[in-house]
Design a protein around this motif. Sequence first.
Motif, PDB file in Angstrom:
ATOM      1  N   ASN A  61       0.840  -1.190   0.000  1.00  0.00           N
ATOM      2  CA  ASN A  61       0.000   0.000   0.000  1.00  0.00           C
ATOM      3  C   ASN A  61       0.879   1.245   0.000  1.00  0.00           C
ATOM      4  N   LYS A  62       1.286   1.645  -1.200  1.00  0.00           N
ATOM      5  CA  LYS A  62       2.195   2.772  -1.326  1.00  0.00           C
ATOM      6  C   LYS A  62       1.503   4.066  -0.878  1.00  0.00           C
ATOM      7  N   TYR A  63       0.223   4.111  -1.163  1.00  0.00           N
ATOM      8  CA  TYR A  63      -0.552   5.299  -0.843  1.00  0.00           C
ATOM      9  C   TYR A  63      -0.501   5.594   0.647  1.00  0.00           C
ATOM     10  N   GLU A  64      -0.781   4.561   1.459  1.00  0.00           N
ATOM     11  CA  GLU A  64      -0.744   4.745   2.905  1.00  0.00           C
ATOM     12  C   GLU A  64       0.670   5.049   3.365  1.00  0.00           C
ATOM     13  N   ALA A  65       1.627   4.349   2.760  1.00  0.00           N
ATOM     14  CA  ALA A  65       3.024   4.501   3.173  1.00  0.00           C
ATOM     15  C   ALA A  65       3.453   5.958   3.063  1.00  0.00           C
ATOM     16  N   LYS A  66       3.081   6.562   1.960  1.00  0.00           N
ATOM     17  CA  LYS A  66       3.524   7.939   1.709  1.00  0.00           C
ATOM     18  C   LYS A  66       3.074   8.891   2.801  1.00  0.00           C
ATOM     19  N   LYS A  67       1.940   8.532   3.463  1.00  0.00           N
ATOM     20  CA  LYS A  67       1.421   9.407   4.518  1.00  0.00           C
ATOM     21  C   LYS A  67       2.421   9.604   5.652  1.00  0.00           C
ATOM     22  N   TYR A  68       3.281   8.597   5.824  1.00  0.00           N
ATOM     23  CA  TYR A  68       4.163   8.649   7.003  1.00  0.00           C
ATOM     24  C   TYR A  68       5.560   9.164   6.675  1.00  0.00           C
ATOM     25  N   VAL A  69       5.858   9.313   5.366  1.00  0.00           N
ATOM     26  CA  VAL A  69       7.231   9.683   4.986  1.00  0.00           C
ATOM     27  C   VAL A  69       7.648  10.988   5.631  1.00  0.00           C
ATOM     28  N   SER A  70       6.747  11.936   5.645  1.00  0.00           N
ATOM     29  CA  SER A  70       7.118  13.252   6.160  1.00  0.00           C
ATOM     30  C   SER A  70       7.423  13.212   7.653  1.00  0.00           C
ATOM     31  N   LYS A  71       6.852  12.192   8.360  1.00  0.00           N
ATOM     32  CA  LYS A  71       7.038  12.140   9.815  1.00  0.00           C
ATOM     33  C   LYS A  71       8.365  11.491  10.221  1.00  0.00           C
ATOM     34  N   VAL A  72       9.009  10.900   9.234  1.00  0.00           N
ATOM     35  CA  VAL A  72      10.233  10.155   9.533  1.00  0.00           C
ATOM     36  C   VAL A  72      11.353  11.111   9.924  1.00  0.00           C
ATOM     37  N   THR A  73      12.230  10.673  10.834  1.00  0.00           N
ATOM     38  CA  THR A  73      13.354  11.519  11.283  1.00  0.00           C
ATOM     39  C   THR A  73      14.289  11.766  10.115  1.00  0.00           C
ATOM     40  N   PRO A  74      15.026  12.893  10.152  1.00  0.00           N
ATOM     41  CA  PRO A  74      15.913  13.232   9.020  1.00  0.00           C
ATOM     42  C   PRO A  74      16.876  12.103   8.657  1.00  0.00           C
ATOM     43  N   GLU A  75      17.400  11.386   9.658  1.00  0.00           N
ATOM     44  CA  GLU A  75      18.376  10.316   9.382  1.00  0.00           C
ATOM     45  C   GLU A  75      17.769   9.221   8.520  1.00  0.00           C
ATOM     46  N   GLN A  76      16.465   9.028   8.686  1.00  0.00           N
ATOM     47  CA  GLN A  76      15.844   7.909   7.979  1.00  0.00           C
ATOM     48  C   GLN A  76      15.071   8.347   6.736  1.00  0.00           C
TER      49      GLN A  76
END
Lengths: 558, 829
Positions: free
Chosen positions: B758-773
């Motif tokens: 589910n790429k669509y759902e995945a993308k929702k969380y990308v922005s929340k990821v820490t800079p290192e990741q």
Amino acid sequence: ICFALLCHRTKLILILECQATKTCRKYVDLATNTDNANVKVLIDPKQFSRNEANGIIIIDKLQPRDFHILFVPRRSLLCEQRLKEKGVLNSFTNIDEYILDLIPYDGDLLSMESESSFRECYLENDQTSLYHAAKGLMTLQALYGTIPQIFGKGECARHVANMMLRMKREFAGSQTQILPVFDTLLLLDRNVDLLTPLATQLTYEGLIDEIFGITNGYVKLPPEKFAQKKQGEGGKELPTEPKKLQLNSAEELYAEIRDKNFNAVGAALSKKAKIISAAFEERHNAKTVGEIKQFVSQLPHMQAARSSLANHTSIAELIKDITTSEDFFDSLTVEQEFMTGVDTDKVSTYIEDCIAQKDPLIKILRLVCMQSVCNNGLKQKVLDYYKKEILQTYGYKHILTLKNLERVGLLKPQSTMRNNYPTIRKTLKLWMEDANEQNPNDISYVYSGYAPLSVRLTQVLARPGWRSIEEVLKMLPGPHFEERQQVPTGLHKKRQPGENRTILVFFLGGVTYAEIAALRFLSNMEDSGTEYIIAATKLINGTSWIKSLMDSPEENLP
Amino acid sequence: HHYIGATWHVLKIELYEMGWNLKDGLRECLVAAAPYGGPISLLKGHNRRSPSARPQLEIYSSSGLPLASFPWKSGVVKQLGWTVSDDLLCVQEDGTVLVYDLLGGFKRHFSMGNEVSQSQVLETKIFHSPYGTGVAILTGALRFTLATNIDDIKLRRLPEVPGLQGAPSCWAVLTQDRQSKVLVANGSHLFILDNTACTPVTPPGLSPQASSIVHMCVSFSYKYLALLTDSGHVWMGTSNLKEKLSEVDTKIKTPPKQMAWCRRPKSQQPSAVVMWDGLLIVVGECKETIQYHLDDDSILVPELDGVRIISGTHHELLQEVPGACEEIFKIASMAPGALLLEAHKEYEKESQKADEYLREIKEQSLLSEAVRQCVEAAGHEHEPETQKTLLRAASFGKCFLSNFPPEQFVSMCRDLRVLNAVRDYTVGIPLTHTQFKQMTVQVLIDRLVYRKLYPLAIEICRYLKTPEYQGVSRVLKHWACYKVQQKEESDEVIAKAVSVKLADAAGIFYSEIATKAYESGRTELAIKLLEFEPRSGEQVPLLLKMKKSPLALSKAIESGDTDLVYTVVMYLKNELNRGDFFMMLRNQPVALSLYKQFCKHQEQDTLKDLFNQDDDHEELGNLYVKASYKEQRLEARIALLQSAVDEYYKAKNEFSAKTTEDEMRLLRFQRKLEEEKGELLVGFSLHDTMTTLLSVGLHKHAEQLYKDFRVPDKRFWWLKLKSLAEKEDWEELEKFGKSKKSPIGYLPFVEVCIKHHNKYEAKKYVSKVTPEQKVKAHLAVGDMEGAAEAAIERRNESEISTVLSRCSATTDHLLMERLNRAKATAVKK
């Protein structure tokens, strides 16, 4: 119960061990299918006393006609008593023992194949396997001469050496006059080096064992990669039976690559491929009848080499799929961090995540034990946290396994003593920053950086001697000692200049393929001057080792 | 030398003038003499039954020196005979066989079976084979019963002989095809009896005048057979009856007393000896026979290479003349050996003829042959003077040979010294060299030991340099075994004497000596002797027999042989009461842990008692835990776990106690929920329970467990994340993600969504990821631009490389250029 059937195949004796039910069935099959009913059943007394009930009933039902029991490796009173109690002892025409202490596995490798030796010695305080080891060494000395020097490290080593010296006294006057083949015997307890088996082996053979498991010189592989690829025969069904391959130095190519770091195997294989295809090209150059004849005479050998190459290329591909995976990489990174002493004193996020994702329990146990060993024990808080995590995730029944690991020292709370692992690591150079995997110049290549402690001890013993590392030896568990055995006058070996010394290294509690590779590397080093022969109670890897220490009761709830 | 006969030569030499003093000679006696110059036994008046005049059993050496004598008090003896180890067998009428040693000591007795004792013994033969000494019996019922080896008795009753009315005219035992068989003559019919059948046989070319076979004998090696017919003919042939070698007419038609083969091994000539009253005839290949007159009643003792003749006064050996002796001593012989002997004689006389003789031999290049002949002939001679003459001649001849191997000469000198020593009248073992070689030094030493001639035996061992282990030590052991039976000496004296004598000997087994002492009722002496035993394993069985169990246990442990420890432990378990048994184990930790191992598999209850005794609460707790898993019923299981908890608290192991309490709590919870919701849970781990609860939507219950069991946030988040993704409950997942700040970060959210495609759902969380990741997250969702952006922003070389490696040269051309530029600056920095 283990009924082991023996087959002789060229240099190897294989013991096929099976699960209780499976083998019993096999036994029955054999007994009923063989007309002269002269089947020899080999019973390992140790296994026998473990759960003899099944076996006895089976034997009882068989109405034996002409049956023999050969106890392996020795006759056992308990076993005989049990047979007697069940009233079947007299049904056997012959009751004898097949003294099988040390089984030759390869030109330089002997194993007792004593599965539970480490568990018995360190957990259960049962030293039967050490007695057999001592007996095996006596046999070896009867065949290859008295070994003049015995070195050892560890409680078990001390015990074996004591028994050997005692046995020698007991048989004074009857020893044979043979020029000693071995100059030195080194007895090493597995618990002197608990770290090495926990680490993932990175040699070709080591990885085969880690991933697929080598049993009695054979490996079973997933069949997909081994499908016969013949042109014009598309749509052939894939084989479903696992592919079974024998692995030993009789196979030229395998002997060449088995001990290489896996990263150097690819190059070796492609080099070999070039040589083989060049050899096949030779046929175009064969003009005269004589040349053709010569070419044809080499064909069987070349064809064998080609199929060997195909097999190992497939195996290497299978392994590569795994070693290039992120999981493998992450796990290896953590292992190497532990071994270099990075963050060994706190809870590892990686292990936490692995537990959270319920990765295989043995993987977790290997990592936690490794951290504990590399930190000379974990802080009580950290240890309890791991234990709680494991028990909550994998079930409370594993509490017994955890207790076992604590008892043998793989897991322990940090004592007031300071962590001496860094000192050991530095003194023995256990971590080599720039390990050369392709053209190694140090044993650390077998773990891509980590030099197995056991082999370092062996190396230092050969040169410059243990006196140089007294301090470190004192930090490792158990006594270290040296004994000399009187060699009959006239049998003192006069070494020719340039002639190698031979050291027999006996691992009490098991040895890994990577350690064997490291010792072979030392033997082959140009200026080593020492040749190593390896003996062990069992060939192990981290997984089989931890498994042997587990105690997980079968649940009986409906 | 008395050489007799013109065409073929037989030699009779006197071995001894008998030392015994027999009033009536050998008349009316049962006599048996052992082969290889063994002892002779006599039973006078063996048919007497009145208690006032009992028969007397006497044993003598071959030279007639008394070894034993005692009145016979048992039943009527039908036959005497000797075993291969110099034991005397007395076969009684009722089939009982009594065994004595050669000094008259009773050893044991055995029976030849019910059938024999019922129908009584008619005739008996004692025979030797590679399997030992055997006894064959013809019973009153005219059936044969046979035992091939008296040390391992397996009685065999042979099939019936057809047409047998009375006792057969003669019979013999032979060994063929690894089986003992009986050859029986009934009149002119001959049968071979083996285990299964009675087969009639016919000797090829047997003289037709014969109507009955009256006597037969088999050669020492069982290869040849001789038959004597009522017409007086001796038929000689192979014992398989395939070949006839010769037939000779003795011209005497009365039945003989005895018949025996008299043939050397490898001889070309068949020859047998037949004895009547006062007459001895030697028959061979030719028609001619050689006759001797006998003054006295005699018996024949067949040997490997001849026949001994024992009478009331003399002991003689009749042999075919050995080839070498004949060559040398034949009148006017020109054989090389004869010439060498002559040359040496002349040399001793300081005559120049010596040179002439020598030259004659050397011209024919026969000097080495001559030496060999002399050495060989010396071996066959019984007179030391003749031996010396021949050996001197050989030694003389050797001087003129270079590179002549010395072994034969040296070993012959040694052998002859040994033979002369044992042939001595006082020892009385008249062995020939051939017999000695066949019997081996080992056996000779044994025989000397049986006769208690220890000093001689030791001297021979030392002289022949027999390895100590097989030689001197063995003799000393026998000596010591004899010594400990001497009742008149005190324990201390004997123990001291034994230890002093045996001190330096290698490979002495003191346990055997101690066993002997114990068997003669001297326990204290046995214990003293055991102290000297270096092999602790060997001490154990005897110590147990003597009821010295604590000592036995510590010796077993010392040996390192765990099976031996088990032997003692099992013995003690049966011997002692439980309390004492446990007490003893308590002092021996090695034995205790082995016994615990045993109990773990066999006797769980005993194990509990052992732990209780030691107040080992930790182990008791473990035991209860283990037991709990075997329980079917939950209540019983919880009860056992409670016992474990109690034990763990006693052991001050708080962690184990708390954990086990948790386990009980979980079980109860699972059970309750199973009852309420019908979801199968019992036996699941806490983790799996929560997963199951979440997957069926029982979020609240999962939360409750999470709180009750203080599950770490991180793991619970992982667990919930995976469960929700598994169910593809994206809405709930998003809510969960926003519920508070994720303790595991948001990369797992991205990765888990991708794993479930589910790429669509995945993308929702990308922005929340820490800079290192970030880079990793962008790559996971396949956003190359984003990944490149993040990497460049972070100016991280390795991250830039990672992105680069994932770029495709065709589509991401511009991106790659940017990345390469950024990489260059990053490296510069």
